[in-house]
Design a protein around this motif. Structure first.
Motif, PDB file in Angstrom:
ATOM      1  N   ARG A 181      -9.803  21.185 -48.639  1.00  0.00           N
ATOM      2  CA  ARG A 181     -10.340  19.968 -47.941  1.00  0.00           C
ATOM      3  C   ARG A 181      -9.394  19.679 -46.670  1.00  0.00           C
ATOM      4  NH1 ARG A 181     -12.781  15.173 -51.077  1.00  0.00           N
ATOM      5  NH2 ARG A 181     -13.974  14.319 -49.315  1.00  0.00           N
ATOM      6  N   PRO A 182      -7.941  19.723 -46.726  1.00  0.00           N
ATOM      7  CA  PRO A 182      -6.966  19.564 -45.741  1.00  0.00           C
ATOM      8  C   PRO A 182      -7.507  20.533 -44.560  1.00  0.00           C
ATOM      9  CG  PRO A 182      -5.773  19.567 -47.503  1.00  0.00           C
ATOM     10  CD  PRO A 182      -7.190  19.861 -48.073  1.00  0.00           C
ATOM     11  N   ARG A 183      -7.788  21.922 -45.071  1.00  0.00           N
ATOM     12  CA  ARG A 183      -8.162  23.056 -43.820  1.00  0.00           C
ATOM     13  C   ARG A 183      -9.086  22.463 -43.065  1.00  0.00           C
ATOM     14  NH1 ARG A 183      -9.255  28.856 -45.555  1.00  0.00           N
ATOM     15  NH2 ARG A 183      -7.840  29.735 -44.236  1.00  0.00           N
ATOM     16  N   CYS A 184     -10.352  21.763 -43.642  1.00  0.00           N
ATOM     17  CA  CYS A 184     -11.496  21.457 -43.177  1.00  0.00           C
ATOM     18  C   CYS A 184     -11.318  20.269 -42.138  1.00  0.00           C
ATOM     19  CB  CYS A 184     -12.678  21.001 -43.984  1.00  0.00           C
ATOM     20  SG  CYS A 184     -14.241  20.567 -43.537  1.00  0.00           S
ATOM     21  N   ILE A 185     -10.477  19.535 -42.594  1.00  0.00           N
ATOM     22  CA  ILE A 185     -10.000  18.088 -41.934  1.00  0.00           C
ATOM     23  C   ILE A 185      -9.243  18.693 -40.282  1.00  0.00           C
ATOM     24  CG2 ILE A 185      -8.609  16.174 -41.731  1.00  0.00           C
ATOM     25  CD1 ILE A 185      -9.384  15.693 -44.444  1.00  0.00           C
ATOM     26  N   SER A 186      -8.410  19.609 -40.644  1.00  0.00           N
ATOM     27  CA  SER A 186      -7.471  20.140 -39.366  1.00  0.00           C
ATOM     28  C   SER A 186      -8.304  20.819 -38.605  1.00  0.00           C
ATOM     29  CB  SER A 186      -6.453  21.037 -39.836  1.00  0.00           C
ATOM     30  OG  SER A 186      -6.642  22.224 -40.809  1.00  0.00           O
ATOM     31  N   VAL A 187      -9.431  21.576 -38.906  1.00  0.00           N
ATOM     32  CA  VAL A 187     -10.338  22.193 -38.090  1.00  0.00           C
ATOM     33  C   VAL A 187     -11.068  21.244 -37.302  1.00  0.00           C
ATOM     34  CG1 VAL A 187     -12.127  23.908 -37.937  1.00  0.00           C
ATOM     35  CG2 VAL A 187     -10.233  24.319 -39.544  1.00  0.00           C
ATOM     36  N   MET A 188     -11.627  20.306 -37.884  1.00  0.00           N
ATOM     37  CA  MET A 188     -12.624  19.374 -37.121  1.00  0.00           C
ATOM     38  C   MET A 188     -12.063  18.721 -36.020  1.00  0.00           C
ATOM     39  SD  MET A 188     -15.494  19.398 -38.633  1.00  0.00           S
ATOM     40  CE  MET A 188     -16.080  17.779 -38.203  1.00  0.00           C
ATOM     41  N   PRO A 189     -10.564  18.282 -35.906  1.00  0.00           N
ATOM     42  CA  PRO A 189     -10.048  17.889 -34.654  1.00  0.00           C
ATOM     43  C   PRO A 189      -9.980  18.894 -33.303  1.00  0.00           C
ATOM     44  CG  PRO A 189      -8.819  16.956 -36.230  1.00  0.00           C
ATOM     45  CD  PRO A 189      -9.689  17.985 -37.170  1.00  0.00           C
ATOM     46  N   ARG A 190      -9.526  20.117 -34.079  1.00  0.00           N
ATOM     47  CA  ARG A 190      -9.521  21.281 -33.051  1.00  0.00           C
ATOM     48  C   ARG A 190     -10.806  21.580 -32.299  1.00  0.00           C
ATOM     49  NH1 ARG A 190      -7.385  27.293 -34.246  1.00  0.00           N
ATOM     50  NH2 ARG A 190      -7.225  27.872 -32.178  1.00  0.00           N
ATOM     51  N   GLU A 191     -11.880  21.675 -33.152  1.00  0.00           N
ATOM     52  CA  GLU A 191     -13.198  21.885 -32.662  1.00  0.00           C
ATOM     53  C   GLU A 191     -13.692  20.743 -31.758  1.00  0.00           C
ATOM     54  OE1 GLU A 191     -16.098  22.348 -35.948  1.00  0.00           O
ATOM     55  OE2 GLU A 191     -15.018  24.345 -36.444  1.00  0.00           O
ATOM     56  N   LYS A 192     -13.269  19.490 -31.868  1.00  0.00           N
ATOM     57  CA  LYS A 192     -13.673  18.447 -31.306  1.00  0.00           C
ATOM     58  C   LYS A 192     -12.864  18.450 -29.923  1.00  0.00           C
ATOM     59  CE  LYS A 192     -15.816  15.253 -34.534  1.00  0.00           C
ATOM     60  NZ  LYS A 192     -16.182  13.659 -34.310  1.00  0.00           N
ATOM     61  N   LEU A 193     -11.558  18.813 -30.076  1.00  0.00           N
ATOM     62  CA  LEU A 193     -10.879  19.042 -28.738  1.00  0.00           C
ATOM     63  C   LEU A 193     -11.590  19.971 -28.016  1.00  0.00           C
ATOM     64  CD1 LEU A 193      -8.351  18.175 -27.374  1.00  0.00           C
ATOM     65  CD2 LEU A 193      -7.182  20.069 -28.606  1.00  0.00           C
ATOM     66  N   ILE A 194     -11.943  21.226 -28.478  1.00  0.00           N
ATOM     67  CA  ILE A 194     -12.529  22.224 -27.657  1.00  0.00           C
ATOM     68  C   ILE A 194     -13.950  21.625 -27.085  1.00  0.00           C
ATOM     69  CG2 ILE A 194     -13.631  24.617 -27.851  1.00  0.00           C
ATOM     70  CD1 ILE A 194     -11.531  25.384 -29.816  1.00  0.00           C
ATOM     71  N   GLN A 195     -14.729  20.994 -27.847  1.00  0.00           N
ATOM     72  CA  GLN A 195     -15.946  20.428 -27.291  1.00  0.00           C
ATOM     73  C   GLN A 195     -15.726  19.576 -26.259  1.00  0.00           C
ATOM     74  OE1 GLN A 195     -17.932  18.788 -30.779  1.00  0.00           O
ATOM     75  NE2 GLN A 195     -18.562  20.999 -31.594  1.00  0.00           N
ATOM     76  N   PHE A 196     -14.811  18.572 -26.212  1.00  0.00           N
ATOM     77  CA  PHE A 196     -14.338  17.681 -25.198  1.00  0.00           C
ATOM     78  C   PHE A 196     -13.855  18.364 -24.077  1.00  0.00           C
ATOM     79  CE2 PHE A 196     -13.911  14.138 -28.547  1.00  0.00           C
ATOM     80  CZ  PHE A 196     -15.070  13.388 -28.025  1.00  0.00           C
ATOM     81  N   GLY A 197     -12.968  19.374 -24.103  1.00  0.00           N
ATOM     82  CA  GLY A 197     -12.481  20.275 -23.072  1.00  0.00           C
ATOM     83  C   GLY A 197     -13.749  20.924 -22.401  1.00  0.00           C
ATOM     84  N   ALA A 198     -14.671  21.373 -23.144  1.00  0.00           N
ATOM     85  CA  ALA A 198     -15.878  22.084 -22.636  1.00  0.00           C
ATOM     86  C   ALA A 198     -16.603  21.205 -21.772  1.00  0.00           C
ATOM     87  CB  ALA A 198     -16.612  22.989 -23.682  1.00  0.00           C
ATOM     88  N   LEU A 199     -16.711  19.874 -22.630  1.00  0.00           N
ATOM     89  CA  LEU A 199     -17.841  18.803 -21.745  1.00  0.00           C
ATOM     90  C   LEU A 199     -17.002  18.348 -20.287  1.00  0.00           C
ATOM     91  CD1 LEU A 199     -20.197  17.015 -21.757  1.00  0.00           C
ATOM     92  CD2 LEU A 199     -18.590  15.197 -22.994  1.00  0.00           C
ATOM     93  N   GLY A 200     -15.445  18.266 -20.416  1.00  0.00           N
ATOM     94  CA  GLY A 200     -15.002  17.908 -19.518  1.00  0.00           C
ATOM     95  C   GLY A 200     -15.079  18.874 -18.126  1.00  0.00           C
ATOM     96  N   TRP A 201     -14.941  20.142 -18.591  1.00  0.00           N
ATOM     97  CA  TRP A 201     -15.031  21.294 -17.588  1.00  0.00           C
ATOM     98  C   TRP A 201     -16.481  21.310 -16.884  1.00  0.00           C
ATOM     99  CZ3 TRP A 201     -12.106  23.900 -14.650  1.00  0.00           C
ATOM    100  CH2 TRP A 201     -12.721  25.381 -14.244  1.00  0.00           C
ATOM    101  N   LEU A 202     -17.519  21.067 -17.505  1.00  0.00           N
ATOM    102  CA  LEU A 202     -18.904  21.043 -17.425  1.00  0.00           C
ATOM    103  C   LEU A 202     -19.340  19.536 -16.357  1.00  0.00           C
ATOM    104  CD1 LEU A 202     -21.141  22.034 -20.340  1.00  0.00           C
ATOM    105  CD2 LEU A 202     -20.751  23.132 -18.294  1.00  0.00           C
ATOM    106  N   LEU A 203     -18.496  18.583 -16.626  1.00  0.00           N
ATOM    107  CA  LEU A 203     -18.602  17.279 -15.781  1.00  0.00           C
ATOM    108  C   LEU A 203     -17.966  17.669 -14.543  1.00  0.00           C
ATOM    109  CD1 LEU A 203     -18.163  14.666 -18.590  1.00  0.00           C
ATOM    110  CD2 LEU A 203     -20.342  15.385 -17.294  1.00  0.00           C
ATOM    111  N   LEU A 204     -16.663  18.318 -14.644  1.00  0.00           N
ATOM    112  CA  LEU A 204     -15.943  18.644 -13.311  1.00  0.00           C
ATOM    113  C   LEU A 204     -17.015  19.759 -12.448  1.00  0.00           C
ATOM    114  CD1 LEU A 204     -13.462  18.524 -11.768  1.00  0.00           C
ATOM    115  CD2 LEU A 204     -12.672  20.514 -13.157  1.00  0.00           C
ATOM    116  N   LEU A 205     -17.460  20.564 -12.883  1.00  0.00           N
ATOM    117  CA  LEU A 205     -18.315  21.447 -12.244  1.00  0.00           C
ATOM    118  C   LEU A 205     -19.376  20.747 -11.695  1.00  0.00           C
ATOM    119  CD1 LEU A 205     -18.262  24.585 -14.412  1.00  0.00           C
ATOM    120  CD2 LEU A 205     -16.861  24.392 -12.248  1.00  0.00           C
ATOM    121  N   GLY A 206     -20.204  20.008 -12.492  1.00  0.00           N
ATOM    122  CA  GLY A 206     -21.103  19.159 -11.887  1.00  0.00           C
ATOM    123  C   GLY A 206     -20.850  18.281 -10.967  1.00  0.00           C
TER     124      GLY A 206
END
Length: 105
Positions: free
Chosen positions: A3-28
């Motif tokens: 369970r703690p491992r799953c919780i620590s993975v979730m913020p990292r995935e969200k951080l990557i998703q927000f980074g990718a979204l930010g990059w796409l918005l910048l390119l757009g």
């Protein structure tokens, strides 16, 4: 323990998703409002037309100057042009003479 491992993975995935979204918005945003974007397209076209007009004027000026160079060839100078240029540039005309200036084209 899983369970703690799953919780620590979730913020990292969200951080990557927000980074990718930010990059796409910048390119757009750059594709829309950047120096080569859609909004700058009209300005670039008008600048291109202006530059083409300048090139056309410079080509006409080049032809005119080439004609003068041909007339002032050291081996065969046009006597009328040489007299006109000397009198105009050296200011050696008599008071009763009229000097016609070269037409500006």
């Amino acid at each position: 323990m899983n369970r703690p491992r799953c919780i620590s993975v979730m913020p990292r995935e969200k951080l990557i998703q927000f980074g990718a979204l930010g990059w796409l918005l910048l390119l757009g945003g750059m594709a829309l409002a950047g120096p080569y974007g859609v909004l700058a397209w009209g300005e670039n076209l008008s600048l291109l037309e202006k530059r083409q007009e300048q090139i056309k004027e410079l080509k006409q000026e080049r032809v005119r100057l080439q004609n003068l160079v041909t007339l002032l060839d050291p081996h065969h100078v046009d006597p009328d042009l040489s007299t006109e240029l000397l009198r105009r540039d050296l200011n050696v005309a008599h008071p009763d003479e009229y000097i016609l200036d070269l037409p500006e084209r």
